[in-house]
Design a protein around this motif. Structure first.
Motif, PDB file in Angstrom:
ATOM      1  N   GLY A 197     -17.194  -1.983   5.860  1.00  0.00           N
ATOM      2  CA  GLY A 197     -16.971  -0.582   6.168  1.00  0.00           C
ATOM      3  C   GLY A 197     -15.769   0.045   5.513  1.00  0.00           C
ATOM      4  N   ALA A 198     -15.136  -0.666   4.575  1.00  0.00           N
ATOM      5  CA  ALA A 198     -13.971  -0.107   3.894  1.00  0.00           C
ATOM      6  C   ALA A 198     -14.379   1.097   3.057  1.00  0.00           C
ATOM      7  CB  ALA A 198     -13.328  -1.164   3.007  1.00  0.00           C
ATOM      8  N   THR A 199     -13.550   2.111   3.086  1.00  0.00           N
ATOM      9  CA  THR A 199     -13.787   3.304   2.268  1.00  0.00           C
ATOM     10  C   THR A 199     -12.627   3.503   1.305  1.00  0.00           C
ATOM     11  OG1 THR A 199     -12.727   4.699   3.952  1.00  0.00           O
ATOM     12  CG2 THR A 199     -15.128   4.432   4.072  1.00  0.00           C
ATOM     13  N   ALA A 200     -12.868   4.243   0.239  1.00  0.00           N
ATOM     14  CA  ALA A 200     -11.828   4.501  -0.756  1.00  0.00           C
ATOM     15  C   ALA A 200     -10.711   5.329  -0.129  1.00  0.00           C
ATOM     16  CB  ALA A 200     -12.418   5.238  -1.954  1.00  0.00           C
ATOM     17  N   SER A 201      -9.484   4.957  -0.421  1.00  0.00           N
ATOM     18  CA  SER A 201      -8.334   5.703   0.091  1.00  0.00           C
ATOM     19  C   SER A 201      -7.279   5.774  -1.006  1.00  0.00           C
ATOM     20  CB  SER A 201      -7.754   5.024   1.337  1.00  0.00           C
ATOM     21  OG  SER A 201      -7.346   3.697   1.047  1.00  0.00           O
ATOM     22  N   ALA A 202      -6.396   6.733  -0.884  1.00  0.00           N
ATOM     23  CA  ALA A 202      -5.362   6.938  -1.903  1.00  0.00           C
ATOM     24  C   ALA A 202      -4.418   5.735  -1.947  1.00  0.00           C
ATOM     25  CB  ALA A 202      -4.587   8.206  -1.602  1.00  0.00           C
ATOM     26  N   THR A 203      -4.103   5.290  -3.138  1.00  0.00           N
ATOM     27  CA  THR A 203      -3.151   4.196  -3.311  1.00  0.00           C
ATOM     28  C   THR A 203      -1.813   4.752  -3.778  1.00  0.00           C
ATOM     29  OG1 THR A 203      -3.902   3.842  -5.588  1.00  0.00           O
ATOM     30  CG2 THR A 203      -4.945   2.521  -3.864  1.00  0.00           C
ATOM     31  N   ARG A 204      -0.764   4.028  -3.480  1.00  0.00           N
ATOM     32  CA  ARG A 204       0.569   4.464  -3.876  1.00  0.00           C
ATOM     33  C   ARG A 204       0.784   4.235  -5.374  1.00  0.00           C
ATOM     34  NH1 ARG A 204       3.973   0.749   0.028  1.00  0.00           N
ATOM     35  NH2 ARG A 204       2.269  -0.644  -0.584  1.00  0.00           N
ATOM     36  N   PRO A 205       1.688   4.973  -5.989  1.00  0.00           N
ATOM     37  CA  PRO A 205       2.025   4.715  -7.391  1.00  0.00           C
ATOM     38  C   PRO A 205       2.563   3.300  -7.552  1.00  0.00           C
ATOM     39  CG  PRO A 205       2.913   6.833  -6.672  1.00  0.00           C
ATOM     40  CD  PRO A 205       2.399   6.141  -5.440  1.00  0.00           C
ATOM     41  N   VAL A 206       2.344   2.725  -8.719  1.00  0.00           N
ATOM     42  CA  VAL A 206       2.768   1.343  -8.970  1.00  0.00           C
ATOM     43  C   VAL A 206       4.256   1.164  -8.708  1.00  0.00           C
ATOM     44  CG1 VAL A 206       3.046  -0.416 -10.754  1.00  0.00           C
ATOM     45  CG2 VAL A 206       0.915   0.871 -10.606  1.00  0.00           C
ATOM     46  N   ARG A 207       5.061   2.103  -9.160  1.00  0.00           N
ATOM     47  CA  ARG A 207       6.511   1.993  -8.970  1.00  0.00           C
ATOM     48  C   ARG A 207       6.858   1.878  -7.478  1.00  0.00           C
ATOM     49  NH1 ARG A 207      11.336   3.173 -11.518  1.00  0.00           N
ATOM     50  NH2 ARG A 207      12.967   3.980 -10.163  1.00  0.00           N
ATOM     51  N   GLN A 208       6.212   2.701  -6.659  1.00  0.00           N
ATOM     52  CA  GLN A 208       6.488   2.674  -5.226  1.00  0.00           C
ATOM     53  C   GLN A 208       6.060   1.340  -4.611  1.00  0.00           C
ATOM     54  OE1 GLN A 208       4.901   6.058  -3.149  1.00  0.00           O
ATOM     55  NE2 GLN A 208       5.272   5.187  -1.117  1.00  0.00           N
ATOM     56  N   VAL A 209       4.939   0.821  -5.057  1.00  0.00           N
ATOM     57  CA  VAL A 209       4.463  -0.474  -4.558  1.00  0.00           C
ATOM     58  C   VAL A 209       5.452  -1.584  -4.914  1.00  0.00           C
ATOM     59  CG1 VAL A 209       2.655  -2.224  -4.775  1.00  0.00           C
ATOM     60  CG2 VAL A 209       2.033   0.190  -4.632  1.00  0.00           C
ATOM     61  N   LEU A 210       5.928  -1.578  -6.138  1.00  0.00           N
ATOM     62  CA  LEU A 210       6.858  -2.614  -6.587  1.00  0.00           C
ATOM     63  C   LEU A 210       8.188  -2.539  -5.839  1.00  0.00           C
ATOM     64  CD1 LEU A 210       6.209  -2.563 -10.447  1.00  0.00           C
ATOM     65  CD2 LEU A 210       5.285  -4.136  -8.739  1.00  0.00           C
ATOM     66  N   VAL A 211       8.656  -1.319  -5.582  1.00  0.00           N
ATOM     67  CA  VAL A 211       9.911  -1.158  -4.837  1.00  0.00           C
ATOM     68  C   VAL A 211       9.758  -1.677  -3.410  1.00  0.00           C
ATOM     69  CG1 VAL A 211      11.512   0.528  -3.863  1.00  0.00           C
ATOM     70  CG2 VAL A 211      10.772   0.751  -6.235  1.00  0.00           C
ATOM     71  N   ALA A 212       8.635  -1.370  -2.779  1.00  0.00           N
ATOM     72  CA  ALA A 212       8.401  -1.804  -1.398  1.00  0.00           C
ATOM     73  C   ALA A 212       8.310  -3.322  -1.283  1.00  0.00           C
ATOM     74  CB  ALA A 212       7.124  -1.167  -0.861  1.00  0.00           C
ATOM     75  N   GLN A 213       7.930  -3.972  -2.357  1.00  0.00           N
ATOM     76  CA  GLN A 213       7.693  -5.419  -2.344  1.00  0.00           C
ATOM     77  C   GLN A 213       8.897  -6.203  -2.852  1.00  0.00           C
ATOM     78  OE1 GLN A 213       4.860  -6.100  -1.015  1.00  0.00           O
ATOM     79  NE2 GLN A 213       4.524  -8.269  -1.355  1.00  0.00           N
ATOM     80  N   ARG A 214      10.030  -5.548  -3.090  1.00  0.00           N
ATOM     81  CA  ARG A 214      11.124  -6.177  -3.831  1.00  0.00           C
ATOM     82  C   ARG A 214      11.734  -7.397  -3.141  1.00  0.00           C
ATOM     83  NH1 ARG A 214      12.915  -1.340  -1.851  1.00  0.00           N
ATOM     84  NH2 ARG A 214      14.743  -1.376  -0.472  1.00  0.00           N
ATOM     85  N   ASP A 215      11.865  -7.375  -1.804  1.00  0.00           N
ATOM     86  CA  ASP A 215      12.467  -8.531  -1.139  1.00  0.00           C
ATOM     87  C   ASP A 215      11.630  -9.785  -1.322  1.00  0.00           C
ATOM     88  OD1 ASP A 215      14.587  -7.060  -0.295  1.00  0.00           O
ATOM     89  OD2 ASP A 215      13.923  -6.841   1.782  1.00  0.00           O
ATOM     90  N   GLY A 216      10.311  -9.632  -1.210  1.00  0.00           N
ATOM     91  CA  GLY A 216       9.434 -10.787  -1.384  1.00  0.00           C
ATOM     92  C   GLY A 216       9.501 -11.349  -2.779  1.00  0.00           C
ATOM     93  N   VAL A 217       9.560 -10.471  -3.799  1.00  0.00           N
ATOM     94  CA  VAL A 217       9.555 -10.977  -5.165  1.00  0.00           C
ATOM     95  C   VAL A 217      10.891 -11.605  -5.529  1.00  0.00           C
ATOM     96  CG1 VAL A 217      10.303  -8.864  -6.363  1.00  0.00           C
ATOM     97  CG2 VAL A 217       8.815 -10.490  -7.518  1.00  0.00           C
TER      98      VAL A 217
END
Length: 411
Positions: A197-217
């Protein structure tokens, strides 16, 4: 029933890790016979540096992704998966360029091509959907969509080498298997989420995704660098010791890979219930289990090194002992960093601890390799790992205490 379900997950993830580890270990003697120990050392060097690249490409999803996915509905899961895939594809080519150049510069003369291909084959692992299957607790799907294609690629490479091919075709087989695994798993995940049942939804810009993930990386890359740099340092400090060090390093790491299903299962288990109680069980029961594991590996090590060395490389009992401790302690450190500290949002601490203890270890490797050959270098690596595990135990106890106090106040 819950215990049976937990066992089912461990067995499922264990099957994947065991198959990958066995295939990689069996490849070692075939590759040595095909092109010799120096060529094998070049491949191991490239794959070690490519492993760092895979962690950069993976950008922390293997560490933080499963916890983020827990509780997500199909549409949210689809968005997370697509954001992860797009971000990693953006990183892939530049990262590959860096690890290829580094591998070719570090390899012994005449073996730069092997090192470069080894680096690319390992870097491609960063595109894996492994984190998604762990977070969704789907071990058997992981086996079918990723593990089997990777194993088939490795088997194809071995078959071609046994028919007269060089080590180059063996590494190429691994690369082909990984590319197929990425394609199959991506198609399956998107198809399955659509069915749910997943539907298409807006994704964040790549830069924003990378910034949000910085502690893990940062935490992941720090750990990977500390794993990859020792073989590079040994290659420059004492080239004659590099094939032996590469063999022992590869062997112990593949045994660790075979044991990661326990860590993988815990990554999905701890965040989904009483996090404090489950975190404590992981902390203390894990210590006892990993101690027993080291003793078991020490007993098994002579047989493994005799068989997998292909008659080209043999190890002494001090090396086997260090290798056994490394496997047990390394597995325990993964429980601390990827399960306990990750669950309680302490990835920044993990990154700091990994960098500081790793740098201290790296400084000691070159003189140890020059003075005591491969054994000295391995002990220097082991000392850094032991120090990191100690500080992570202390921080885990603190994090659990704070979480319990916060829970009591809220109650």
């Amino acid at each position: 029933m819950r215990k049976l379900a937990g066992l089912h997950r461990v067995v499922g993830f264990g099957a994947s890790m065991a198959l990958l580890a066995i295939a990689s270990l069996l490849l070692i003697p075939v590759m040595m016979k095909a092109s010799g120990s120096v060529a094998w050392g070049a491949v191991a060097l490239g794959q070690s540096l490519g492993g760092v690249g895979s962690v950069v490409v993976g950008y922390g999803w293997n560490m933080a992704g499963p916890a983020q996915l827990a509780g997500a509905n199909p549409t949210e899961a689809r968005r997370q998966f697509i954001e992860s895939l797009v971000a990693r594809l953006v990183l892939f080519l530049p990262v590959c360029a860096v690890v290829v150049i580094a591998s070719m510069l570090s390899a012994q003369p005449g073996h730069g091509g092997l090192a470069a291909l080894g680096a690319v084959s390992s870097a491609t692992v960063g595109l894996s959907a492994n984190w998604f299957f762990v977070g969704a607790v789907q071990p058997w799907t992981l086996l079918a969509t990723e593990t089997i294609p990777r194993v088939l690629g490795t088997v194809l490479g071995m078959a071609l080498m046994l028919l007269g091919g060089s080590a180059m075709v063996g590494v190429a087989g691994q690369l082909m298997g990984m590319v197929l695994a990425v394609a199959v798993s991506t198609v399956w995940v998107l198809h399955r989420l659509r069915q749910q049942g997943a539907t298409a939804s807006a994704t964040r810009p790549v830069r924003q995704v990378l910034v949000a993930q910085r502690d893990g990386v940062v935490a992941s890359v720090a750990g990977s660098l500390m794993s990859a740099l020792p073989i590079v340092i040994v290659a420059h400090a004492n080239p004659a010791a590099q094939p032996m060090f590469a063999f022992v390093d590869k062997l112990q790491r593949q045994m660790s890979v075979a044991l990661t299903p326990f860590v993988t299962a815990l990554q999905g288990w701890v965040p989904r219930g009483d996090r404090v109680a489950r975190g404590r069980k992981t902390l203390w029961a894990g210590l006892g289990l990993c101690t027993l594991l080291s003793l078991f590996i020490f007993g098994l090590a002579p047989l493994l090194t005799r068989v997998l060395g292909g008659g080209v490389i043999t190890t002494s009992w001090p090396l086997n002992a260090a290798m056994a401790v490394f496997v047990g302690l390394g597995t325990y450190e993964l429980m601390l960093s990827h399960v306990v500290l990750s669950t309680f949002q302490r990835l920044r601490f993990v990154a700091t601890a990994t960098l500081t203890t790793g740098i201290a270890s790296l400084v000691a490797i070159a003189p140890a390799a020059i003075r005591w050959q491969a054994g000295g270098a391995l002990v220097a690596v082991l000392a850094g790992l032991a120090l990191r595990a100690v500080v992570e135990v202390v921080e885990s106890v603190r994090a659990l205490g704070r979480a319990e106090a916060s829970s009591n106040e809220a109650g």
